[in-house]
Design an enzyme around this catalytic site. Structure first.
Site, PDB file in Angstrom:
ATOM      1  N   LEU A  65       0.887  -1.082   0.053  1.00 54.77           N
ATOM      2  CA  LEU A  65      -0.108  -0.268   0.096  1.00 54.77           C
ATOM      3  C   LEU A  65       0.851   1.256   0.053  1.00 54.77           C
ATOM      4  O   LEU A  65       0.739   2.013   0.799  1.00 54.77           O
ATOM      5  CB  LEU A  65      -0.985   0.117   1.223  1.00 54.77           C
ATOM      6  CG  LEU A  65      -2.145   1.027   0.880  1.00 54.77           C
ATOM      7  CD1 LEU A  65      -3.415   0.097  -0.074  1.00 54.77           C
ATOM      8  CD2 LEU A  65      -2.839   1.205   2.153  1.00 54.77           C
TER       9      LEU A  65
ATOM     10  N   ILE B 162       0.891  -5.043 -11.618  1.00 57.25           N
ATOM     11  CA  ILE B 162       1.264  -3.773 -12.325  1.00 57.25           C
ATOM     12  C   ILE B 162       2.502  -3.222 -11.656  1.00 57.25           C
ATOM     13  O   ILE B 162       2.909  -2.015 -11.824  1.00 57.25           O
ATOM     14  CB  ILE B 162       0.208  -2.674 -12.298  1.00 57.25           C
ATOM     15  CG1 ILE B 162      -0.598  -2.442 -10.801  1.00 57.25           C
ATOM     16  CG2 ILE B 162      -1.019  -2.737 -13.179  1.00 57.25           C
ATOM     17  CD1 ILE B 162      -1.265  -1.385 -10.574  1.00 57.25           C
TER      18      ILE B 162
ATOM     19  N   ARG C 226       6.392  -5.080 -10.721  1.00 52.00           N
ATOM     20  CA  ARG C 226       7.430  -5.889 -11.619  1.00 52.00           C
ATOM     21  C   ARG C 226       7.306  -7.334 -11.420  1.00 52.00           C
ATOM     22  O   ARG C 226       6.784  -7.987 -10.482  1.00 52.00           O
ATOM     23  CB  ARG C 226       8.819  -5.461 -10.722  1.00 52.00           C
ATOM     24  CG  ARG C 226       9.249  -4.245 -10.910  1.00 52.00           C
ATOM     25  CD  ARG C 226       9.801  -3.963 -12.531  1.00 52.00           C
ATOM     26  NE  ARG C 226      10.450  -2.682 -12.366  1.00 52.00           N
ATOM     27  CZ  ARG C 226      10.021  -1.537 -12.997  1.00 52.00           C
ATOM     28  NH1 ARG C 226       8.549  -1.546 -13.262  1.00 52.00           N
ATOM     29  NH2 ARG C 226      10.768  -0.436 -13.148  1.00 52.00           N
TER      30      ARG C 226
ATOM     31  N   GLU D  59      10.968  -9.770 -20.140  1.00 53.23           N
ATOM     32  CA  GLU D  59      10.094  -8.893 -20.939  1.00 53.23           C
ATOM     33  C   GLU D  59      11.093  -7.891 -21.935  1.00 53.23           C
ATOM     34  O   GLU D  59      12.284  -7.617 -21.577  1.00 53.23           O
ATOM     35  CB  GLU D  59       9.305  -7.808 -20.563  1.00 53.23           C
ATOM     36  CG  GLU D  59       9.656  -6.863 -19.390  1.00 53.23           C
ATOM     37  CD  GLU D  59       8.904  -6.190 -18.479  1.00 53.23           C
ATOM     38  OE1 GLU D  59       7.862  -6.571 -18.020  1.00 53.23           O
ATOM     39  OE2 GLU D  59       8.888  -4.989 -18.742  1.00 53.23           O
TER      40      GLU D  59
ATOM     41  N   HIS E 299       3.808  -3.731 -20.694  1.00 55.39           N
ATOM     42  CA  HIS E 299       4.328  -2.846 -19.546  1.00 55.39           C
ATOM     43  C   HIS E 299       4.408  -1.386 -20.135  1.00 55.39           C
ATOM     44  O   HIS E 299       5.012  -0.691 -20.296  1.00 55.39           O
ATOM     45  CB  HIS E 299       5.977  -3.157 -19.628  1.00 55.39           C
ATOM     46  CG  HIS E 299       6.620  -2.484 -18.288  1.00 55.39           C
ATOM     47  ND1 HIS E 299       7.524  -2.900 -17.841  1.00 55.39           N
ATOM     48  CD2 HIS E 299       6.221  -1.458 -17.734  1.00 55.39           C
ATOM     49  CE1 HIS E 299       8.062  -2.203 -16.856  1.00 55.39           C
ATOM     50  NE2 HIS E 299       7.310  -1.376 -16.820  1.00 55.39           N
TER      51      HIS E 299
HETATM   52  C1  8YV Z   1       8.889   2.539 -17.242  1.00 53.64           C
HETATM   53  C2  8YV Z   1       8.291   1.639 -15.095  1.00 53.64           C
HETATM   54  O1  8YV Z   1       9.783   3.297 -16.879  1.00 53.64           O
HETATM   55  O2  8YV Z   1       7.900   3.540 -13.762  1.00 53.64           O
HETATM   56  C3  8YV Z   1       8.243   2.277 -13.766  1.00 53.64           C
HETATM   57  O3  8YV Z   1       9.119   1.916 -12.819  1.00 53.64           O
HETATM   58  O4  8YV Z   1       8.782   0.689 -15.312  1.00 53.64           O
HETATM   59  C4  8YV Z   1       7.700   2.376 -16.236  1.00 53.64           C
HETATM   60  O5  8YV Z   1       7.022   3.537 -16.093  1.00 53.64           O
HETATM   61  C5  8YV Z   1       8.113   3.096 -18.834  1.00 53.64           C
HETATM   62  O6  8YV Z   1       7.687   1.873 -19.205  1.00 53.64           O
HETATM   63  C6  8YV Z   1       9.257   3.761 -19.518  1.00 53.64           C
HETATM   64  O7  8YV Z   1      10.225   2.976 -19.894  1.00 53.64           O
END
Ligand code: 8YV
Length: 315
Positions: free
Chosen positions: A153, A232, A234, A263, A281
């Site tokens: 959170l 959403i 990693r 990816e 992503h």
């Molecule tokens: C990427 C992201 O940076 O904010 C993050 O941690 O993984 C994304 O926002 C975006 O895909 C640009 O490369």
């Protein structure tokens, strides 16, 4: 006056490339034919790196730039930056928090709705003529008033929760400690217990060595055959092999995923599944947010070269 030399790991949109090239001499690693030779030639000049969230900078890059002082990340996640090497060499790191929070939350909630109501295959039902030939689309699963679990959170998890409250969902969350800013939501520290009471499990944790595979086979088993997982954050926060097993065996109902191990290449097992929503992503991928991310990344670089305080340091 000569412009500061910055190592650029990956391309940016034109509206970022132009001001970056105006302010700095950008050394574009991603265009180098031979990365080692390129780094041998420019490494010593580099005092700052501009990178992206999913790209980061590993030890080999950091060590190839002996005068490096700053890594400016375009993204909120900095798990791809080798923090141990940064600490060792006294390198600072900045990211782009806040500006992307609401877009990431929006996409997570949209993914839940889209997958739960089967919108992608419903469109196929229309386009393929099945509506006319077979009749009504199969029934799907309700979202409102269902039980949602938010794993992590922080800023993004909180914004997800705010949106879910709009769907009258029964919200619980797991984190290292109870959050005073979420008094209406149930705190359940153990991810297994959180999953056990959830119909929808959102993974919104900042990834680190400690959170690696926090969603494991046990968590997925607890989520059960009526549960959906939405990631959403990693890929490393989920044991992907265990997730694929659970989806194939239908021991969970479905998954909606914006991030994947390795990816943009995906484990081919994902492609044969009919119970996943796969996204490339792009949770932060709106014009407005990406422009704000680019500006913040540049502002951190400028602050550093002007000897001012960094705007959003994480190390
Ligand atoms: C990427 C992201 O940076 O904010 C993050 O941690 O993984 C994304 O926002 C975006 O895909 C640009 O490369």
């Amino acid at each position: 006056m000569s412009k500061p030399d910055v190592l650029q790991m990956k391309p940016y949109p034109a509206w970022d490339e132009t001001p970056l090239n105006e302010a700095f001499t950008m050394h574009r690693l991603f265009e180098a034919e031979d990365r080692d030779t390129f780094l041998e030639n420019v490494g010593r000049k580099i005092t700052a790196i501009a990178t992206r969230g999913e790209t980061g900078a590993d030890r080999s890059i950091i060590e190839a730039c002996p005068n490096l002082k700053l890594i400016s990340v375009y993204g909120v996640g900095y798990d791809a930056v080798d923090f141990e090497a940064c600490r060792e060499y006294g390198i600072k790191v900045t990211n782009t928090p806040d500006v992307l929070t609401k877009d990431v939350a929006d996409l997570g909630v949209a993914m839940m709705l889209c997958q739960s109501r089967g919108m992608i295959s419903a469109e196929q039902w229309v386009k393929s003529g099945s509506w006319a030939s077979k009749g009504l689309y199969p029934l799907m699963n309700r979202v409102h008033e269902a039980k949602a679990g938010i794993l992590g959170l922080g800023r993004i998890g909180y914004e997800v929760g705010k949106r879910l409250a709009g769907f009258d969902m029964d919200i619980a969350y797991s984190d290292v400690s109870e959050k005073p800013y979420a008094p209406d939501w149930t705190f359940i520290q153990d991810p297994v217990d959180l999953a056990a009471r959830s119909d929808f499990l959102f993974v919104t944790l900042a990834a680190s060595a400690e959170t690696q595979h926090i969603v494991n086979a046990k968590v997925l088993k607890a989520l059960g055959p009526d549960g959906m997982v939405i990631n959403i954050s990693r890929a490393s926060n989920i044991d992907e092999a265990a997730l694929l097993d659970a989806l194939e065996l239908k021991t969970i109902r479905s998954a909606a995923l914006d991030v994947f191990e390795g990816e943009p290449k995906l484990n081919p097992r994902f492609l044969d599944l009919d119970n996943v929503l796969l996204q490339p992503h792009h949770a932060s991928g709106t014009f407005e947010t990406r422009k704000a991310m680019g500006k913040l990344m540049r502002d951190n670089l400028t602050a550093f070269f002007e000897g001012k305080e960094l705007l959003t340091p994480v190390l």
